[in-house]
Design an enzyme around this catalytic site. Sequence first.
Site, PDB file in Angstrom:
ATOM      1  N   LYS A   1      23.552  49.467  16.832  1.00  0.00           N
ATOM      2  CA  LYS A   1      24.070  50.459  17.774  1.00  0.00           C
ATOM      3  C   LYS A   1      25.136  51.303  17.075  1.00  0.00           C
ATOM      4  O   LYS A   1      25.984  50.753  16.363  1.00  0.00           O
ATOM      5  CB  LYS A   1      24.691  49.757  18.987  1.00  0.00           C
ATOM      6  CG  LYS A   1      23.664  49.060  19.841  1.00  0.00           C
ATOM      7  CD  LYS A   1      24.277  48.445  21.076  1.00  0.00           C
ATOM      8  CE  LYS A   1      23.185  47.899  21.986  1.00  0.00           C
ATOM      9  NZ  LYS A   1      22.223  47.006  21.345  1.00  0.00           N
TER      10      LYS A   1
ATOM     11  N   ASP B   1      19.350  51.603  18.148  1.00  0.00           N
ATOM     12  CA  ASP B   1      19.203  51.377  19.594  1.00  0.00           C
ATOM     13  C   ASP B   1      19.786  52.585  20.331  1.00  0.00           C
ATOM     14  O   ASP B   1      20.626  53.307  19.789  1.00  0.00           O
ATOM     15  CB  ASP B   1      20.012  50.144  20.034  1.00  0.00           C
ATOM     16  CG  ASP B   1      19.399  48.829  19.572  1.00  0.00           C
ATOM     17  OD1 ASP B   1      18.252  48.806  19.123  1.00  0.00           O
ATOM     18  OD2 ASP B   1      20.110  47.801  19.678  1.00  0.00           O
TER      19      ASP B   1
ATOM     20  N   GLN C   1      14.815  56.326  25.935  1.00  0.00           N
ATOM     21  CA  GLN C   1      14.766  55.649  27.240  1.00  0.00           C
ATOM     22  C   GLN C   1      13.982  56.456  28.279  1.00  0.00           C
ATOM     23  O   GLN C   1      14.350  57.590  28.596  1.00  0.00           O
ATOM     24  CB  GLN C   1      16.195  55.439  27.742  1.00  0.00           C
ATOM     25  CG  GLN C   1      17.026  54.555  26.830  1.00  0.00           C
ATOM     26  CD  GLN C   1      18.520  54.848  26.924  1.00  0.00           C
ATOM     27  OE1 GLN C   1      18.922  56.006  27.083  1.00  0.00           O
ATOM     28  NE2 GLN C   1      19.342  53.817  26.815  1.00  0.00           N
TER      29      GLN C   1
ATOM     30  N   ARG D   1      10.950  53.950  19.328  1.00  0.00           N
ATOM     31  CA  ARG D   1      10.738  52.779  20.198  1.00  0.00           C
ATOM     32  C   ARG D   1      11.002  53.266  21.619  1.00  0.00           C
ATOM     33  O   ARG D   1      12.088  53.772  21.905  1.00  0.00           O
ATOM     34  CB  ARG D   1      11.740  51.664  19.874  1.00  0.00           C
ATOM     35  CG  ARG D   1      11.720  50.542  20.928  1.00  0.00           C
ATOM     36  CD  ARG D   1      13.033  49.785  21.005  1.00  0.00           C
ATOM     37  NE  ARG D   1      13.284  48.989  19.843  1.00  0.00           N
ATOM     38  CZ  ARG D   1      14.516  48.700  19.411  1.00  0.00           C
ATOM     39  NH1 ARG D   1      15.572  49.140  20.062  1.00  0.00           N
ATOM     40  NH2 ARG D   1      14.682  47.966  18.342  1.00  0.00           N
TER      41      ARG D   1
ATOM     42  N   GLY E   1      15.144  51.564  29.636  1.00  0.00           N
ATOM     43  CA  GLY E   1      16.573  51.897  29.708  1.00  0.00           C
ATOM     44  C   GLY E   1      17.315  50.810  30.438  1.00  0.00           C
ATOM     45  O   GLY E   1      16.877  50.363  31.501  1.00  0.00           O
TER      46      GLY E   1
ATOM     47  N   ARG F   1      20.852  41.556  30.405  1.00  0.00           N
ATOM     48  CA  ARG F   1      19.623  40.802  30.713  1.00  0.00           C
ATOM     49  C   ARG F   1      19.699  40.225  32.129  1.00  0.00           C
ATOM     50  O   ARG F   1      18.709  40.172  32.831  1.00  0.00           O
ATOM     51  CB  ARG F   1      19.398  39.670  29.695  1.00  0.00           C
ATOM     52  CG  ARG F   1      19.302  40.108  28.252  1.00  0.00           C
ATOM     53  CD  ARG F   1      18.107  40.961  27.899  1.00  0.00           C
ATOM     54  NE  ARG F   1      18.067  42.358  28.268  1.00  0.00           N
ATOM     55  CZ  ARG F   1      18.617  43.390  27.586  1.00  0.00           C
ATOM     56  NH1 ARG F   1      19.295  43.184  26.485  1.00  0.00           N
ATOM     57  NH2 ARG F   1      18.502  44.624  28.009  1.00  0.00           N
TER      58      ARG F   1
HETATM   59  C1  LIG Z   1      12.438  45.422  21.909  1.00  0.00           C
HETATM   60  C2  LIG Z   1      13.305  46.023  22.950  1.00  0.00           C
HETATM   61  C3  LIG Z   1      14.375  46.815  22.565  1.00  0.00           C
HETATM   62  C4  LIG Z   1      15.187  47.411  23.529  1.00  0.00           C
HETATM   63  N1  LIG Z   1      16.156  48.307  23.149  1.00  0.00           N
HETATM   64  C5  LIG Z   1      16.824  49.000  24.097  1.00  0.00           C
HETATM   65  C6  LIG Z   1      17.688  50.078  23.754  1.00  0.00           C
HETATM   66  O1  LIG Z   1      17.864  50.422  22.580  1.00  0.00           O
HETATM   67  N2  LIG Z   1      18.341  50.722  24.767  1.00  0.00           N
HETATM   68  C7  LIG Z   1      18.147  50.389  26.085  1.00  0.00           C
HETATM   69  O2  LIG Z   1      18.731  51.032  26.958  1.00  0.00           O
HETATM   70  N3  LIG Z   1      17.347  49.365  26.423  1.00  0.00           N
HETATM   71  C8  LIG Z   1      16.673  48.679  25.483  1.00  0.00           C
HETATM   72  N4  LIG Z   1      15.807  47.672  25.851  1.00  0.00           N
HETATM   73  C9  LIG Z   1      15.828  47.171  27.239  1.00  0.00           C
HETATM   74  C10 LIG Z   1      14.935  47.997  28.169  1.00  0.00           C
HETATM   75  O3  LIG Z   1      15.518  49.255  28.383  1.00  0.00           O
HETATM   76  C11 LIG Z   1      14.758  47.304  29.524  1.00  0.00           C
HETATM   77  O4  LIG Z   1      16.001  47.175  30.139  1.00  0.00           O
HETATM   78  C12 LIG Z   1      14.123  45.926  29.463  1.00  0.00           C
HETATM   79  O5  LIG Z   1      13.117  45.875  28.500  1.00  0.00           O
HETATM   80  C13 LIG Z   1      13.490  45.529  30.815  1.00  0.00           C
HETATM   81  O6  LIG Z   1      12.537  46.464  31.171  1.00  0.00           O
HETATM   82  P1  LIG Z   1      10.951  46.239  31.099  1.00  0.00           P
HETATM   83  O7  LIG Z   1      10.381  47.417  30.373  1.00  0.00           O
HETATM   84  O8  LIG Z   1      10.626  44.945  30.529  1.00  0.00           O
HETATM   85  O9  LIG Z   1      10.445  46.430  32.576  1.00  0.00           O
HETATM   86  P2  LIG Z   1      10.920  45.741  33.989  1.00  0.00           P
HETATM   87  O10 LIG Z   1      10.184  46.489  35.041  1.00  0.00           O
HETATM   88  O11 LIG Z   1      12.388  45.699  34.054  1.00  0.00           O
HETATM   89  O12 LIG Z   1      10.355  44.290  33.852  1.00  0.00           O
HETATM   90  C14 LIG Z   1       8.978  43.978  33.808  1.00  0.00           C
HETATM   91  C15 LIG Z   1       8.839  42.467  33.826  1.00  0.00           C
HETATM   92  O13 LIG Z   1       9.410  41.919  32.635  1.00  0.00           O
HETATM   93  C16 LIG Z   1      10.113  40.716  32.893  1.00  0.00           C
HETATM   94  N5  LIG Z   1      11.553  40.937  32.597  1.00  0.00           N
HETATM   95  C17 LIG Z   1      12.165  42.105  32.326  1.00  0.00           C
HETATM   96  N6  LIG Z   1      13.479  41.921  32.056  1.00  0.00           N
HETATM   97  C18 LIG Z   1      13.694  40.590  32.164  1.00  0.00           C
HETATM   98  C19 LIG Z   1      14.838  39.759  32.003  1.00  0.00           C
HETATM   99  N7  LIG Z   1      16.026  40.284  31.669  1.00  0.00           N
HETATM  100  N8  LIG Z   1      14.698  38.436  32.199  1.00  0.00           N
HETATM  101  C20 LIG Z   1      13.494  37.895  32.520  1.00  0.00           C
HETATM  102  N9  LIG Z   1      12.375  38.629  32.674  1.00  0.00           N
HETATM  103  C21 LIG Z   1      12.466  39.952  32.515  1.00  0.00           C
HETATM  104  C22 LIG Z   1       9.876  40.405  34.346  1.00  0.00           C
HETATM  105  O14 LIG Z   1       8.720  39.608  34.414  1.00  0.00           O
HETATM  106  C23 LIG Z   1       9.611  41.779  34.943  1.00  0.00           C
HETATM  107  O15 LIG Z   1       8.849  41.727  36.109  1.00  0.00           O
HETATM  108  C24 LIG Z   1      14.968  47.110  24.908  1.00  0.00           C
HETATM  109  C25 LIG Z   1      13.889  46.313  25.282  1.00  0.00           C
HETATM  110  C26 LIG Z   1      13.045  45.791  24.338  1.00  0.00           C
HETATM  111  C27 LIG Z   1      11.877  44.988  24.780  1.00  0.00           C
END
Ligand SMILES: Cc1cc2nc3c(=O)[nH]c(=O)nc-3n(C[C@H](O)[C@H](O)[C@H](O)COP(=O)(O)OP(=O)(O)OC[C@H]3O[C@@H](n4cnc5c(N)ncnc54)[C@H](O)[C@@H]3O)c2cc1C
Length: 313
Positions: free
Chosen positions: A101, A135, A165, A186, A190, A291
């Site tokens: 970051k 990130d 995002q 990536r 968000g 998380r």
């Molecule tokens: C590799 C990677 C890098 C990332 N880098 C960034 C970044 O640089 N900046 C940024 O703002 N965000 C980042 N994120 C986080 C991202 O923005 C989301 O907040 C996060 O991935 C949850 O969203 P989702 O796409 O999984 O969808 P969601 O709709 O939130 O979740 C879909 C499903 O995934 C599972 N899930 C999601 N989150 C959780 C959790 N915390 N605990 C348990 N189960 C969960 C659940 O089953 C949920 O129903 C990153 C995520 C990943 C995977």
Amino acid sequence: MYAGPKAIFYALSRSATLTRLASRYGMATRDSFARRFIAGETVEEAIEAARDLEARGMRLTLDYLGESVRTMDEATAATREYVRLIDALVAAGVERNISLKLTQLGAGIDRATCVDNMRRILEPAQRHACFVRIDMENSRWTDLTLDVFETLWQQQYRNVGIALQAYLRRTEADVKRMNSLGARVRLVKGAYKEPATVAFEDKSDVDANYLRLTKLLLDEGTYPAVATHDEALIAATKAHAAARAIASDQYEFQMLYGIRRDLQGALVRGGYRMRVYVPFGRQWFPYFMRRLGERPANVGFVLRALVHERSRA
Ligand SMILES: Cc1cc2nc3c(=O)[nH]c(=O)nc-3n(C[C@H](O)[C@H](O)[C@H](O)COP(=O)(O)OP(=O)(O)OC[C@H]3O[C@@H](n4cnc5c(N)ncnc54)[C@H](O)[C@@H]3O)c2cc1C
């Protein structure tokens, strides 16, 4: 202001008392509650997690946790840690891929020093064929992050990529810009609390934008990373790639350490590329709270683990 779980967990993440308590219990033993999402506090623990993932056919990116440093000394120390991390990855013979970051490298104090710190990391990274992903943090930093990224790109660094995002209204334009540069993106939904002026508020709007942007990246981008645990979006990504005859080595899926391990394994078994984002380090509390904010049900998991841990103490 948006007052959903993200806002509440964000406020809690700034509490000094909670940070102290969590530091004491969260990572104390091998079963402590924060270990579900964080690989450990040391580089050695992170490398152990990396080896384990590689043995299961996964790729990885290591994140040395830390953000929003307040002094140049802290930014310099984080820069040194990243250089040390690259050396450690080379020595351990695991994949060389890191995530960081910019506010950890002093972006909030002085832009020029942050660019210098990035160069200090990108130089050894380049020598060792290590990829560096920047990130994306909250929207206060979007312009600066993209600006630093483009500065490095103009300076011919190509072992660097960016996260964008889908919840931000501006992101379609940013995806098009990155596609025109040939930069690796990536795509994430968000993770921060954002006002409605800059971000979509409804999950359905975020998801629809995520899919639209994924298609733009697959059709016109450079080795995009589809970073989500959302099964519907993963299925739609596979379907779009298949319809356009985009081979499964032209893009990758990414997920976070400890989240949807079942889905991670299923993608690998299905012949897809799967990269796990492995966070480690002592400054794990803000990451951990994001998380929890994404899925408040995780709080139940933490409380159960805490009760279990204390009953054994
Ligand atoms: C590799 C990677 C890098 C990332 N880098 C960034 C970044 O640089 N900046 C940024 O703002 N965000 C980042 N994120 C986080 C991202 O923005 C989301 O907040 C996060 O991935 C949850 O969203 P989702 O796409 O999984 O969808 P969601 O709709 O939130 O979740 C879909 C499903 O995934 C599972 N899930 C999601 N989150 C959780 C959790 N915390 N605990 C348990 N189960 C969960 C659940 O089953 C949920 O129903 C990153 C995520 C990943 C995977």
